[in-house]
Design an enzyme around this catalytic site. Structure first.
Site, mmCIF file in Angstrom:
data_model
loop_
_atom_site.group_PDB
_atom_site.id
_atom_site.type_symbol
_atom_site.label_atom_id
_atom_site.label_comp_id
_atom_site.label_asym_id
_atom_site.label_seq_id
_atom_site.Cartn_x
_atom_site.Cartn_y
_atom_site.Cartn_z
ATOM 1 N N SER A 135 25.747 71.411 50.101
ATOM 2 C CA SER A 135 24.941 70.658 51.063
ATOM 3 C C SER A 135 23.920 71.578 51.718
ATOM 4 O O SER A 135 24.179 72.777 51.911
ATOM 5 C CB SER A 135 25.880 70.105 52.135
ATOM 6 O OG SER A 135 25.149 69.640 53.231
ATOM 7 N N TYR A 159 32.754 71.167 58.657
ATOM 8 C CA TYR A 159 32.385 70.567 57.371
ATOM 9 C C TYR A 159 31.470 71.522 56.581
ATOM 10 O O TYR A 159 31.720 71.832 55.421
ATOM 11 C CB TYR A 159 31.672 69.220 57.588
ATOM 12 C CG TYR A 159 30.951 68.738 56.357
ATOM 13 C CD1 TYR A 159 31.667 68.293 55.253
ATOM 14 C CD2 TYR A 159 29.552 68.751 56.275
ATOM 15 C CE1 TYR A 159 31.007 67.877 54.095
ATOM 16 C CE2 TYR A 159 28.889 68.338 55.138
ATOM 17 C CZ TYR A 159 29.620 67.903 54.049
ATOM 18 O OH TYR A 159 28.973 67.506 52.910
ATOM 19 N N LYS A 163 31.919 73.863 52.882
ATOM 20 C CA LYS A 163 30.992 73.942 51.740
ATOM 21 C C LYS A 163 30.630 75.402 51.459
ATOM 22 O O LYS A 163 30.583 75.837 50.313
ATOM 23 C CB LYS A 163 29.731 73.118 52.015
ATOM 24 C CG LYS A 163 29.958 71.633 52.084
ATOM 25 C CD LYS A 163 30.339 71.056 50.724
ATOM 26 C CE LYS A 163 30.697 69.593 50.777
ATOM 27 N NZ LYS A 163 31.292 69.093 49.533
HETATM 28 P P1 NAD Z 1 32.117 59.657 49.611
HETATM 29 O O1 NAD Z 1 33.091 59.787 50.721
HETATM 30 O O2 NAD Z 1 31.488 58.333 49.383
HETATM 31 O O3 NAD Z 1 32.789 60.131 48.238
HETATM 32 C C1 NAD Z 1 33.800 61.112 48.185
HETATM 33 C C2 NAD Z 1 34.913 60.555 47.319
HETATM 34 O O4 NAD Z 1 35.940 61.540 47.217
HETATM 35 C C3 NAD Z 1 35.560 59.295 47.894
HETATM 36 O O5 NAD Z 1 35.638 58.310 46.882
HETATM 37 C C4 NAD Z 1 36.956 59.749 48.335
HETATM 38 O O6 NAD Z 1 37.904 58.706 48.218
HETATM 39 C C5 NAD Z 1 37.210 60.894 47.376
HETATM 40 N N1 NAD Z 1 38.127 61.924 47.871
HETATM 41 C C6 NAD Z 1 38.121 62.558 49.070
HETATM 42 N N2 NAD Z 1 39.094 63.465 49.133
HETATM 43 C C7 NAD Z 1 39.737 63.426 47.944
HETATM 44 C C8 NAD Z 1 40.846 64.126 47.388
HETATM 45 N N3 NAD Z 1 41.495 65.042 48.096
HETATM 46 N N4 NAD Z 1 41.243 63.836 46.141
HETATM 47 C C9 NAD Z 1 40.612 62.883 45.405
HETATM 48 N N5 NAD Z 1 39.567 62.177 45.877
HETATM 49 C C10 NAD Z 1 39.136 62.450 47.125
HETATM 50 O O7 NAD Z 1 30.991 60.779 49.829
HETATM 51 P P2 NAD Z 1 29.611 61.008 49.073
HETATM 52 O O8 NAD Z 1 28.522 60.731 50.019
HETATM 53 O O9 NAD Z 1 29.618 60.330 47.770
HETATM 54 O O10 NAD Z 1 29.672 62.579 48.887
HETATM 55 C C11 NAD Z 1 30.126 63.188 47.687
HETATM 56 C C12 NAD Z 1 30.109 64.696 47.853
HETATM 57 O O11 NAD Z 1 28.798 65.126 48.184
HETATM 58 C C13 NAD Z 1 31.024 65.202 48.973
HETATM 59 O O12 NAD Z 1 31.628 66.398 48.549
HETATM 60 C C14 NAD Z 1 30.055 65.471 50.108
HETATM 61 O O13 NAD Z 1 30.526 66.461 50.974
HETATM 62 C C15 NAD Z 1 28.828 65.934 49.348
HETATM 63 N N6 NAD Z 1 27.577 65.736 50.105
HETATM 64 C C16 NAD Z 1 27.266 64.486 50.569
HETATM 65 C C17 NAD Z 1 26.112 64.300 51.329
HETATM 66 C C18 NAD Z 1 25.766 62.939 51.872
HETATM 67 O O14 NAD Z 1 24.964 62.888 52.799
HETATM 68 N N7 NAD Z 1 26.307 61.854 51.344
HETATM 69 C C19 NAD Z 1 25.274 65.393 51.603
HETATM 70 C C20 NAD Z 1 25.608 66.646 51.090
HETATM 71 C C21 NAD Z 1 26.774 66.806 50.341
HETATM 72 N N1 UFG Z 2 19.750 59.963 63.621
HETATM 73 C C1 UFG Z 2 19.455 59.125 64.666
HETATM 74 N N2 UFG Z 2 20.313 58.100 64.944
HETATM 75 C C2 UFG Z 2 21.445 57.873 64.213
HETATM 76 C C3 UFG Z 2 21.727 58.742 63.135
HETATM 77 C C4 UFG Z 2 20.861 59.777 62.881
HETATM 78 O O1 UFG Z 2 18.452 59.291 65.360
HETATM 79 O O2 UFG Z 2 22.186 56.923 64.520
HETATM 80 C C5 UFG Z 2 18.801 61.052 63.305
HETATM 81 C C6 UFG Z 2 19.396 62.445 63.401
HETATM 82 O O3 UFG Z 2 19.301 62.932 64.710
HETATM 83 C C7 UFG Z 2 18.554 63.204 62.388
HETATM 84 C C8 UFG Z 2 18.220 62.153 61.325
HETATM 85 O O4 UFG Z 2 18.421 60.897 61.952
HETATM 86 O O5 UFG Z 2 17.344 63.621 62.974
HETATM 87 C C9 UFG Z 2 19.121 62.238 60.093
HETATM 88 O O6 UFG Z 2 20.482 62.221 60.507
HETATM 89 P P1 UFG Z 2 21.680 62.021 59.462
HETATM 90 O O7 UFG Z 2 22.946 62.007 60.247
HETATM 91 O O8 UFG Z 2 21.397 60.859 58.590
HETATM 92 O O9 UFG Z 2 21.580 63.309 58.552
HETATM 93 P P2 UFG Z 2 21.741 64.857 58.914
HETATM 94 O O10 UFG Z 2 20.545 65.536 58.367
HETATM 95 O O11 UFG Z 2 22.053 65.070 60.332
HETATM 96 O O12 UFG Z 2 23.043 65.230 58.101
HETATM 97 C C10 UFG Z 2 23.146 64.963 56.711
HETATM 98 C C11 UFG Z 2 24.616 64.793 56.332
HETATM 99 C C12 UFG Z 2 25.360 66.079 56.491
HETATM 100 C C13 UFG Z 2 24.670 67.141 55.731
HETATM 101 C C14 UFG Z 2 23.234 67.261 56.168
HETATM 102 C C15 UFG Z 2 22.489 68.278 55.356
HETATM 103 O O13 UFG Z 2 25.222 63.841 57.166
HETATM 104 O O14 UFG Z 2 26.644 65.921 55.947
HETATM 105 O O15 UFG Z 2 22.584 66.002 55.983
HETATM 106 O O16 UFG Z 2 22.618 67.987 54.012
HETATM 107 F F1 UFG Z 2 25.304 68.303 55.972
#
Ligand code: NAD
Ligand code: UFG
Length: 348
Positions: A135, A159, A163
């Site tokens: 991330s 979190y 990572k």
């Molecule tokens: P998500 O929660 O929708 O998907 C994660 C999946 O992993 C879920 O289906 C959950 O049931 C499964 N899971 C969790 N723990 C588990 C375990 N111990 N064993 C087996 N399955 C398990 O999240 P996502 O948005 O699809 O994110 C996927 C990956 O990408 C995550 O590792 C997350 O940290 C990373 N990531 C997501 C974002 C974002 O904004 N969505 C940003 C950066 C990184």
């Molecule tokens: N924001 C609002 N109101 C809300 C939610 C978000 O104003 O209800 C604003 C935040 O302050 C930020 C922007 O919208 O300026 C984006 O916020 P997000 O929570 O959607 O995303 P972030 O960039 O804060 O975080 C995301 C993921 C994290 C990840 C990070 C970097 O949630 O897990 O991107 O990859 F680590």
């Protein structure tokens, strides 16, 4: 979907951990369409098997679903003994920043210990190709934009630290055995949904992230958006992020798999568009896409938020041959299609 079926021998086979989740389900679609055989391992702690049924409807192809936890050694042994994987794409993990502050041990256990168990199983079964979901949060609060992969790292919440810990573990693993092929992908802000409107992001609680919050306001599930801070040093005072369409994001994973196939290596790539949009830009674009006004109010800054975060995507372009294709208009249109067709996500 079949349970535990025998793999098709000729197609390359992927294990997709967390494949029932938001990004994982989109990866399943694109992988099946690219000709991979797909096995999903997911404990369904933050997802529904309905996403996988939708993947099969979209692709008209079958995948294998195994309900299980990446921390369960016996389950991993069973899965790796039954299938000959060419690679693992590892999405399984917990991702809520706020919850990671209040329950850090749960995050280290799931994300770090879970990944260690998975790596042990991979090593034991000689499966040494891994794409890992990292991330942009590993960059902490960078002072310079756009963010390059060689910028210093320093996560500021548990979190993000999980990572970063996994990245360090992967570096040590590769140093100890350079026959591994490891791609660490640092995602910026994944949004959007598959064009069919059949799969998308379905937060189990009130969304923490902007796009699902905005789309739930648009569909009438939430009353109004709170904008966290309008006094940042950005073009309109609200926070700027690099939103990337989830289909572009998973295409980056397919490119990473191709890149890893060329030689053993450990690589790190940003997956972002390189363009930053503010919260108000998102509100406006979503109003246009949905034809619905998004009521909002200004609220104090959220702790730990950076003013701006956007990628330099040049390394992914040069090395993986990957660039994002979809613009903000398309991201909002696809989110709206998913949200308006499934106002309550998978739980209808
Ligand atoms: P998500 O929660 O929708 O998907 C994660 C999946 O992993 C879920 O289906 C959950 O049931 C499964 N899971 C969790 N723990 C588990 C375990 N111990 N064993 C087996 N399955 C398990 O999240 P996502 O948005 O699809 O994110 C996927 C990956 O990408 C995550 O590792 C997350 O940290 C990373 N990531 C997501 C974002 C974002 O904004 N969505 C940003 C950066 C990184
Ligand atoms: N924001 C609002 N109101 C809300 C939610 C978000 O104003 O209800 C604003 C935040 O302050 C930020 C922007 O919208 O300026 C984006 O916020 P997000 O929570 O959607 O995303 P972030 O960039 O804060 O975080 C995301 C993921 C994290 C990840 C990070 C970097 O949630 O897990 O991107 O990859 F680590």
């Amino acid at each position: 979907m079949t349970k535990e079926k025998t793999p098709t021998p000729k197609k390359p086979q992927l294990l997709i951990t967390g494949g029932a989740g938001y990004i994982g389900s989109h990866m399943c679609v694109e992988s099946l369409q690219a000709g991979y055989d797909v096995v999903v391992l997911d404990n369904l702690s933050n997802s529904s098997p309905k996403s996988l049924a939708a993947v099969e409807r979209i692709t008209q192809k079958q995948l294998t679903f195994i309900e299980g936890d990446i921390r369960d050694d016996a389950k991993l042994k069973e899965v790796f003994s039954k299938h000959q994987f060419d690679a693992v794409v590892h999405f399984a993990g917990l991702k809520a920043v706020g919850e990671s502050n209040s329950e850090p041990l749960k995050y280290y256990d799931n994300n770090v210990h879970g990944t260690l168990r998975l790596l042990e199983a991979m090593a034991e079964h000689d499966v040494k190709t891994l794409v890992f979901s990292s991330s942009a949060t590993v960059y902490g609060m960078p002072e310079q934009m756009p963010i390059r992969e060689d910028f210093p790292t320093g996560a500021i919440n548990p979190y993000g630290k999980t990572k970063l810990n996994v990245e360090v573990i992967l570096q040590d693993l590769y140093a100890s055995d350079p026959s591994w092929r490891i791609g660490m992908l640092r995602y910026f802000n994944p949004v959007g949904a598959h064009a069919s409107g059949e799969i998308g992001e379905d937060p189990s609680d009130i969304p923490n992230n902007l796009m699902p919050y905005v789309s739930q306001v648009a569909v009438g599930r939430l009353k109004e958006l709170s904008i966290f801070g309008n006094d940042y040093d950005t073009h309109d005072g609200t926070g700027v992020r690099d939103y990337i369409h989830v289909v572009d994001l998973v295409q980056g994973h397919l490119k990473a798999l191709e890149f890893l196939a060329t030689k053993p290596q450990l690589s790190v790539h940003n997956l972002g568009t390189g363009t930053g949009y503010s919260v108000l830009d998102i509100v406006q674009a979503f109003e246009k896409a949905s034809g619905t006004p998004i009521p909002y109010k200004m609220a104090p800054r959220r702790e730990g938020d950076a003013a701006k975060s956007y990628a330099d995507p040049a390394k992914a372009k040069n090395e993986l041959g990957w660039t994002a294709q979809y613009d903000l208009e398309r991201m909002c249109a696809d989110v709206w299609r998913w949200q308006s067709q499934h106002p309550n996500g998978y739980s209808e």
